[in-house]
Design a protein around this motif. Structure first.
Motif, PDB file in Angstrom:
ATOM      1  N   LEU A 212       0.739  -1.058  -0.112  1.00  0.00           N
ATOM      2  CA  LEU A 212       0.150   0.223  -0.158  1.00  0.00           C
ATOM      3  C   LEU A 212       0.717   1.366   0.026  1.00  0.00           C
ATOM      4  N   ASP A 213       2.064   1.834   1.132  1.00  0.00           N
ATOM      5  CA  ASP A 213       2.553   2.547   0.525  1.00  0.00           C
ATOM      6  C   ASP A 213       3.386   2.793  -0.511  1.00  0.00           C
ATOM      7  N   TYR A 214       3.715   1.932  -1.585  1.00  0.00           N
ATOM      8  CA  TYR A 214       4.334   2.059  -2.692  1.00  0.00           C
ATOM      9  C   TYR A 214       2.931   2.247  -3.737  1.00  0.00           C
ATOM     10  N   PHE A 215       2.222   1.436  -3.693  1.00  0.00           N
ATOM     11  CA  PHE A 215       0.904   2.508  -4.425  1.00  0.00           C
ATOM     12  C   PHE A 215       0.784   3.354  -4.568  1.00  0.00           C
ATOM     13  N   ALA A 216       0.670   4.262  -2.812  1.00  0.00           N
ATOM     14  CA  ALA A 216      -0.115   5.695  -2.492  1.00  0.00           C
ATOM     15  C   ALA A 216       0.943   6.299  -2.831  1.00  0.00           C
ATOM     16  N   GLY A 217       2.545   6.098  -3.237  1.00  0.00           N
ATOM     17  CA  GLY A 217       3.670   6.507  -3.778  1.00  0.00           C
ATOM     18  C   GLY A 217       2.736   7.467  -5.394  1.00  0.00           C
ATOM     19  N   LEU A 218       2.645   6.501  -5.697  1.00  0.00           N
ATOM     20  CA  LEU A 218       2.327   6.287  -7.374  1.00  0.00           C
ATOM     21  C   LEU A 218       0.578   6.739  -8.245  1.00  0.00           C
ATOM     22  N   GLY A 219       0.249   7.495  -6.413  1.00  0.00           N
ATOM     23  CA  GLY A 219      -1.335   7.794  -6.951  1.00  0.00           C
ATOM     24  C   GLY A 219      -2.081   7.511  -6.113  1.00  0.00           C
ATOM     25  N   ALA A 220      -3.333   7.948  -6.339  1.00  0.00           N
ATOM     26  CA  ALA A 220      -4.579   7.648  -5.294  1.00  0.00           C
ATOM     27  C   ALA A 220      -4.920   6.249  -5.418  1.00  0.00           C
ATOM     28  N   LEU A 221      -4.981   5.756  -3.759  1.00  0.00           N
ATOM     29  CA  LEU A 221      -5.078   4.414  -4.115  1.00  0.00           C
ATOM     30  C   LEU A 221      -7.318   3.977  -4.223  1.00  0.00           C
ATOM     31  N   PRO A 222      -7.451   3.065  -4.885  1.00  0.00           N
ATOM     32  CA  PRO A 222      -8.681   2.867  -4.336  1.00  0.00           C
ATOM     33  C   PRO A 222      -9.550   2.402  -3.117  1.00  0.00           C
ATOM     34  N   THR A 223     -10.541   2.585  -3.340  1.00  0.00           N
ATOM     35  CA  THR A 223     -11.015   2.200  -1.678  1.00  0.00           C
ATOM     36  C   THR A 223     -11.711   1.383  -1.657  1.00  0.00           C
ATOM     37  N   VAL A 224     -12.061   0.414  -2.864  1.00  0.00           N
ATOM     38  CA  VAL A 224     -11.968  -1.233  -2.981  1.00  0.00           C
ATOM     39  C   VAL A 224     -10.847  -2.032  -3.569  1.00  0.00           C
ATOM     40  N   TRP A 225     -10.643  -3.218  -2.046  1.00  0.00           N
ATOM     41  CA  TRP A 225      -9.829  -4.309  -1.855  1.00  0.00           C
ATOM     42  C   TRP A 225     -10.741  -5.529  -2.002  1.00  0.00           C
ATOM     43  N   ARG A 226      -9.729  -6.173  -2.481  1.00  0.00           N
ATOM     44  CA  ARG A 226      -9.929  -8.129  -2.079  1.00  0.00           C
ATOM     45  C   ARG A 226      -8.291  -8.512  -2.053  1.00  0.00           C
ATOM     46  N   SER A 227      -8.267 -10.012  -1.117  1.00  0.00           N
ATOM     47  CA  SER A 227      -6.861 -10.269  -1.171  1.00  0.00           C
ATOM     48  C   SER A 227      -7.791 -11.449  -1.213  1.00  0.00           C
ATOM     49  N   ILE A 228      -6.330 -12.171  -1.977  1.00  0.00           N
ATOM     50  CA  ILE A 228      -7.071 -13.831  -2.166  1.00  0.00           C
ATOM     51  C   ILE A 228      -5.788 -14.733  -2.029  1.00  0.00           C
ATOM     52  N   GLY A 229      -6.011 -15.841  -0.460  1.00  0.00           N
ATOM     53  CA  GLY A 229      -5.048 -16.734  -0.986  1.00  0.00           C
ATOM     54  C   GLY A 229      -5.708 -17.886  -0.174  1.00  0.00           C
ATOM     55  N   ASP A 230      -4.976 -18.898   0.427  1.00  0.00           N
ATOM     56  CA  ASP A 230      -5.132 -20.510   0.863  1.00  0.00           C
ATOM     57  C   ASP A 230      -4.637 -20.570   1.750  1.00  0.00           C
ATOM     58  N   SER A 231      -3.841 -19.467   3.087  1.00  0.00           N
ATOM     59  CA  SER A 231      -3.492 -20.161   4.223  1.00  0.00           C
ATOM     60  C   SER A 231      -3.931 -19.095   4.844  1.00  0.00           C
ATOM     61  N   ARG A 232      -4.210 -19.766   6.391  1.00  0.00           N
ATOM     62  CA  ARG A 232      -5.512 -19.124   7.025  1.00  0.00           C
ATOM     63  C   ARG A 232      -4.325 -17.503   7.368  1.00  0.00           C
ATOM     64  N   SER A 233      -2.940 -17.513   7.360  1.00  0.00           N
ATOM     65  CA  SER A 233      -1.900 -16.281   7.945  1.00  0.00           C
ATOM     66  C   SER A 233      -2.425 -15.811   6.359  1.00  0.00           C
ATOM     67  N   ASP A 234      -3.499 -15.876   4.521  1.00  0.00           N
ATOM     68  CA  ASP A 234      -3.133 -14.942   3.887  1.00  0.00           C
ATOM     69  C   ASP A 234      -4.479 -14.008   4.621  1.00  0.00           C
ATOM     70  N   TYR A 235      -5.746 -14.147   5.565  1.00  0.00           N
ATOM     71  CA  TYR A 235      -6.660 -13.059   6.021  1.00  0.00           C
ATOM     72  C   TYR A 235      -5.809 -12.203   6.968  1.00  0.00           C
ATOM     73  N   LEU A 236      -4.622 -12.193   7.157  1.00  0.00           N
ATOM     74  CA  LEU A 236      -4.033 -11.117   8.318  1.00  0.00           C
ATOM     75  C   LEU A 236      -3.926  -9.756   6.459  1.00  0.00           C
TER      76      LEU A 236
END
Length: 304
Positions: A212-236
């Motif tokens: 997010l820090d990297y993306f914010a340095g290049l422009g406005a961030l979206p308001t909607v996000w999706r994270s995608i993973g297969d492990s319980r730690s991916d919920y982080l």
């Protein structure tokens, strides 16, 4: 433009946990299409930078990623070893890799675990020489899951004993061996195909913050996000996004391991799992992109 940002784990939702490669062509095409449409995409993975360069970025380049990233507003980033290293992804491919030396394991432990694998476990697993900040020992692709998991349990016990004997302070499940100061700065983290020995500071929320820090340095961030993973730690990843105030949902591509209760929505792709679920998720958003009319105004991906 879609008001959307994506944070992907790699093994499972994109790369098959069996072949360790992206085997579904639509995954590559759809990642390129969404990148060209201005959707910021980050790969937040425990994998090394060299694995992502060879197994993710190279095939994406083959289907037009460079042209997509040349589109105004396009952004892509990689966080490796759960935040231990990171790099921008540009029209030239994977950029310069930065390593967080403060979380790296001592060379003596790296050498000790390498020898442990060679002396007692090489018939079922291999030592990943590409890691820069953590240690990873992975299932051989010619070994069955059942055989690997039997050996993994014994390896985990031996590796725990090795790190604890060195006085570093380490945790494995409910077992804990503090260092001389009473701290436990390292842990063993097992998945269905590997065991990582890593700093307790490394995890998917740290990777999400870095992206997010990297993306914010290049422009406005979206308001909607999706994270995608297969492990319980991916919920982080979604935990971090939710805490930062974004509209987030997490896509769990291996829900049989148990869907966690969270204050945000958790999405499953019907009966599909792993990369088939990841492909279905990406296909949904590309159809949304086509319906919005933005895709043709950006890059004609089919012509690349």
């Amino acid at each position: 433009m879609l008001d959307l940002g994506l944070l992907f784990d790699v093994d499972g939702p994109l790369a098959s946990p069996v072949s360790r490669s992206i085997r579904i062509p639509s995954i590559l095409d759809d990642l390129v299409a969404l990148t060209a449409a201005g959707v910021p995409i980050a790969f937040i993975t425990g994998r090394s930078d060299s694995f992502i360069r060879d197994s993710v970025i190279a095939p994406l380049m083959d289907v037009g990623l460079a042209a997509a990233l040349d589109t105004p507003g396009a952004r892509m980033f990689g966080v490796f070893e759960k935040g231990g290293s990171w790099a921008p992804i540009t029209t030239a491919g994977l950029g310069e890799v930065t390593v967080d030396e403060s979380v790296a394991l001592p060379a003596s432990i790296v050498d000790g675990v390498r020898a442990l694998v060679a002396d007692g476990f090489a018939d079922t697993m291999f030592f990943d020489e590409s890691k820069l900040a953590m240690i990873s020992v992975e299932q051989r692709t010619d070994v069955s899951t059942e055989a690997y998991l039997r050996a993994q349990s014994a390896f985990n016990d031996s590796a725990f004993d090795l790190v604890a004997a060195a006085g570093l302070g380490v945790r494995l499940g409910e077992r804990s061996a503090p260092d001389a100061a009473g701290n436990v700065p390292f842990r063993l983290d097992s998945t269905i195909i590997s065991t990582d020995i890593e700093s307790v500071l490394l995890d998917k929320d740290r990777g999400a913050s870095r992206a997010l820090d990297y993306f914010a340095g290049l422009g406005a961030l979206p308001t909607v996000w999706r994270s995608i993973g297969d492990s319980r730690s991916d919920y982080l990843m979604a935990d971090h996004l939710h805490g930062a105030g974004f509209d987030v949902a997490h896509v769990d591509v291996r829900p049989a391991d148990g869907i966690l209760e969270r204050p945000y929505r958790v999405i499953v792709e019907g009966d599909l799992i792993h990369d088939e679920a990841g492909a279905a998720f990406l296909g949904y958003w590309v159809r949304r992109l086509d319906a919005s009319g933005d895709r043709g105004a950006r890059v004609d991906v089919a012509a690349l």
